[in-house]
Design a protein around this motif. Structure first.
Motif, PDB file in Angstrom:
ATOM      1  N   LEU A 184     -16.817  12.134   2.089  1.00 21.76           N
ATOM      2  CA  LEU A 184     -15.888  11.148   2.647  1.00 21.76           C
ATOM      3  C   LEU A 184     -16.362   9.705   2.462  1.00 21.76           C
ATOM      4  O   LEU A 184     -15.633   8.774   2.788  1.00 21.76           O
ATOM      5  N   VAL A 185     -17.561   9.512   1.930  1.00 18.36           N
ATOM      6  CA  VAL A 185     -18.044   8.156   1.687  1.00 18.36           C
ATOM      7  C   VAL A 185     -17.158   7.501   0.633  1.00 18.36           C
ATOM      8  O   VAL A 185     -17.006   8.019  -0.468  1.00 18.36           O
ATOM      9  N   PRO A 186     -16.528   6.374   0.936  1.00 23.11           N
ATOM     10  CA  PRO A 186     -15.566   5.776  -0.004  1.00 23.11           C
ATOM     11  C   PRO A 186     -16.243   5.066  -1.172  1.00 23.11           C
ATOM     12  O   PRO A 186     -17.203   4.313  -0.986  1.00 23.11           O
ATOM     13  N   VAL A 187     -15.739   5.322  -2.364  1.00 24.10           N
ATOM     14  CA  VAL A 187     -16.249   4.667  -3.568  1.00 24.10           C
ATOM     15  C   VAL A 187     -15.082   4.081  -4.354  1.00 24.10           C
ATOM     16  O   VAL A 187     -13.937   4.529  -4.233  1.00 24.10           O
ATOM     17  N   CYS A 188     -15.371   3.075  -5.139  1.00 26.63           N
ATOM     18  CA  CYS A 188     -14.344   2.402  -5.918  1.00 26.63           C
ATOM     19  C   CYS A 188     -13.738   3.341  -6.954  1.00 26.63           C
ATOM     20  O   CYS A 188     -14.476   3.998  -7.703  1.00 26.63           O
ATOM     21  N   PRO A 189     -12.411   3.432  -7.031  1.00 25.39           N
ATOM     22  CA  PRO A 189     -11.774   4.318  -8.003  1.00 25.39           C
ATOM     23  C   PRO A 189     -11.910   3.832  -9.445  1.00 25.39           C
ATOM     24  O   PRO A 189     -11.669   4.605 -10.372  1.00 25.39           O
ATOM     25  N   LYS A 190     -12.341   2.597  -9.625  1.00 29.31           N
ATOM     26  CA  LYS A 190     -12.479   2.046 -10.978  1.00 29.31           C
ATOM     27  C   LYS A 190     -13.902   2.177 -11.509  1.00 29.31           C
ATOM     28  O   LYS A 190     -14.101   2.601 -12.650  1.00 29.31           O
ATOM     29  N   CYS A 191     -14.892   1.792 -10.685  1.00 27.51           N
ATOM     30  CA  CYS A 191     -16.267   1.744 -11.189  1.00 27.51           C
ATOM     31  C   CYS A 191     -17.225   2.686 -10.473  1.00 27.51           C
ATOM     32  O   CYS A 191     -18.364   2.865 -10.913  1.00 27.51           O
ATOM     33  N   GLY A 192     -16.802   3.280  -9.361  1.00 25.39           N
ATOM     34  CA  GLY A 192     -17.646   4.224  -8.643  1.00 25.39           C
ATOM     35  C   GLY A 192     -18.646   3.592  -7.698  1.00 25.39           C
ATOM     36  O   GLY A 192     -19.395   4.306  -7.026  1.00 25.39           O
ATOM     37  N   ARG A 193     -18.670   2.258  -7.612  1.00 23.86           N
ATOM     38  CA  ARG A 193     -19.563   1.603  -6.658  1.00 23.86           C
ATOM     39  C   ARG A 193     -19.037   1.805  -5.236  1.00 23.86           C
ATOM     40  O   ARG A 193     -17.880   2.148  -5.040  1.00 23.86           O
ATOM     41  N   PRO A 194     -19.882   1.538  -4.229  1.00 27.58           N
ATOM     42  CA  PRO A 194     -19.415   1.681  -2.846  1.00 27.58           C
ATOM     43  C   PRO A 194     -18.235   0.761  -2.555  1.00 27.58           C
ATOM     44  O   PRO A 194     -18.156  -0.357  -3.068  1.00 27.58           O
ATOM     45  N   MET A 195     -17.334   1.246  -1.730  1.00 28.41           N
ATOM     46  CA  MET A 195     -16.261   0.398  -1.235  1.00 28.41           C
ATOM     47  C   MET A 195     -16.778  -0.393  -0.041  1.00 28.41           C
ATOM     48  O   MET A 195     -17.733  -0.001   0.641  1.00 28.41           O
ATOM     49  N   SER A 196     -16.125  -1.522   0.227  1.00 30.03           N
ATOM     50  CA  SER A 196     -16.414  -2.306   1.422  1.00 30.03           C
ATOM     51  C   SER A 196     -15.096  -2.712   2.050  1.00 30.03           C
ATOM     52  O   SER A 196     -14.021  -2.508   1.471  1.00 30.03           O
ATOM     53  N   MET A 197     -15.173  -3.294   3.240  1.00 31.34           N
ATOM     54  CA  MET A 197     -13.950  -3.744   3.896  1.00 31.34           C
ATOM     55  C   MET A 197     -13.500  -5.076   3.313  1.00 31.34           C
ATOM     56  O   MET A 197     -14.309  -5.870   2.850  1.00 31.34           O
ATOM     57  N   ASN A 198     -12.220  -5.296   3.334  1.00 31.99           N
ATOM     58  CA  ASN A 198     -11.638  -6.539   2.817  1.00 31.99           C
ATOM     59  C   ASN A 198     -11.739  -7.617   3.892  1.00 31.99           C
ATOM     60  O   ASN A 198     -10.767  -7.964   4.540  1.00 31.99           O
TER      61      ASN A 198
END
Length: 295
Positions: A184-198
């Motif tokens: 469930l750890v969110p990752v970027c759908p484009k590059c696979g890096r961690p997601m963060s909050m906007n």
């Protein structure tokens, strides 16, 4: 002039205005009950307080967690209660009832989405600093944001919480987890890096197409009403980012002799002398001046 008389004067200016511009800061959500320490913190983060040693939600956001699973174990609760649950007090709803039939626009540095949940038209809202309900690439490798309600809901449920009437509930006698499963750890759908909050915290903040569209709607509203009888209503704005709301409001009121400035803020309610004769400044809790508390 006592505070009740001042409040009546403020309402008269809003009622008689051709346009109303609301500028809202953190003090408004605090007045609505979105507090980050005390009983509310203890209710949802007592286990993390014991484990990690922080004593409020704000500090928890800066804690150095030793895994992504624990990091999002904290943030999923934080986001859910501060973005997807309603505020404890109906302050935003009362403000909406006051202006819903007016020609209004809202500029806010808050990221908890309380205005839209209270009924405000999303086309009349500009969230300058982001939204707890959006993810972005932490890099960022592209300028898009992603709704996070579904994944945040999965995260809090994975910790052992239940959701009843859109509220986070700990089952009686249950011991909830402080971390989420790795999948469930969110990752970027484009590059696979961690997601963060906007959230605008540094130079990585993503201003997506929706942000620019809202900025243009706000600027257009100001242009269309620049020579009208406009009430600039500042609620709970301090001095963390005065260049976004406070200083521009003062300047626009000074430049438009038909405009007025209204400020309700606990501990910081005043106007410069150049616009003092067209200002109503009330030092107090905004909740004390909502419709339910007028008497």
């Amino acid at each position: 002039m006592d505070r009740n008389t001042m409040y009546k004067a403020a309402l008269d200016r809003i009622e008689g205005a051709d346009a109303v511009v609301i500028g809202a800061g953190a003090g408004l959500s605090t007045s609505a009950g979105f507090t980050y320490s005390g009983a509310r913190f203890e209710k949802y983060f007592a286990d993390m307080e014991r484990a990690y040693g922080f004593h409020d939600m704000y500090s928890g956001g800066f804690y150095n967690y030793d895994s992504s699973e624990k990091l999002w174990g904290f943030w999923c609760r934080y986001i859910y209660i501060n973005r997807y649950m309603d505020a404890p007090k109906p302050v935003y709803q009362d403000i909406f009832e006051r202006v819903k039939n007016k020609n209004y626009f809202v500029l806010t540095t808050n990221v908890d989405h309380c205005f839209q949940k209270a009924g405000f038209d999303k086309e009349r809202l500009f969230y300058t600093q982001g939204d707890y309900g959006l993810f972005q690439c932490s890099q960022p490798c592209h300028k898009e944001t992603y709704d996070n309600e579904e994944i945040i809901t999965k995260m809090v449920l994975s910790e052992g919480y239940e959701i009843k009437d859109a509220r986070l509930v700990k089952p009686k006698g249950a011991v909830v987890s402080m971390e989420i499963p790795p999948e469930l750890v969110p990752v970027c759908p484009k590059c696979g890096r961690p997601m963060s909050m906007n959230l605008r915290s540094d130079c990585t903040f993503v201003q997506d197409a929706g942000w620019y569209a809202a900025a243009e709607r706000y600027e257009r509203f100001l242009r269309e009403n620049r020579n009208t009888k406009t009430a600039f209503v500042e609620l709970g704005v301090g001095y963390n980012t005065p260049g976004i709301i406070k200083y521009p409001f003062w300047q626009m009121v000074e430049n438009n002799p038909k405009a007025s400035y209204i400020c309700i803020n606990k501990g910081e309610a005043y106007a410069p002398r150049e616009i003092a004769d067209r200002s109503v400044c009330i030092d107090g809790d905004i909740y004390d001046y909502t419709d339910r508390n007028e008497d």
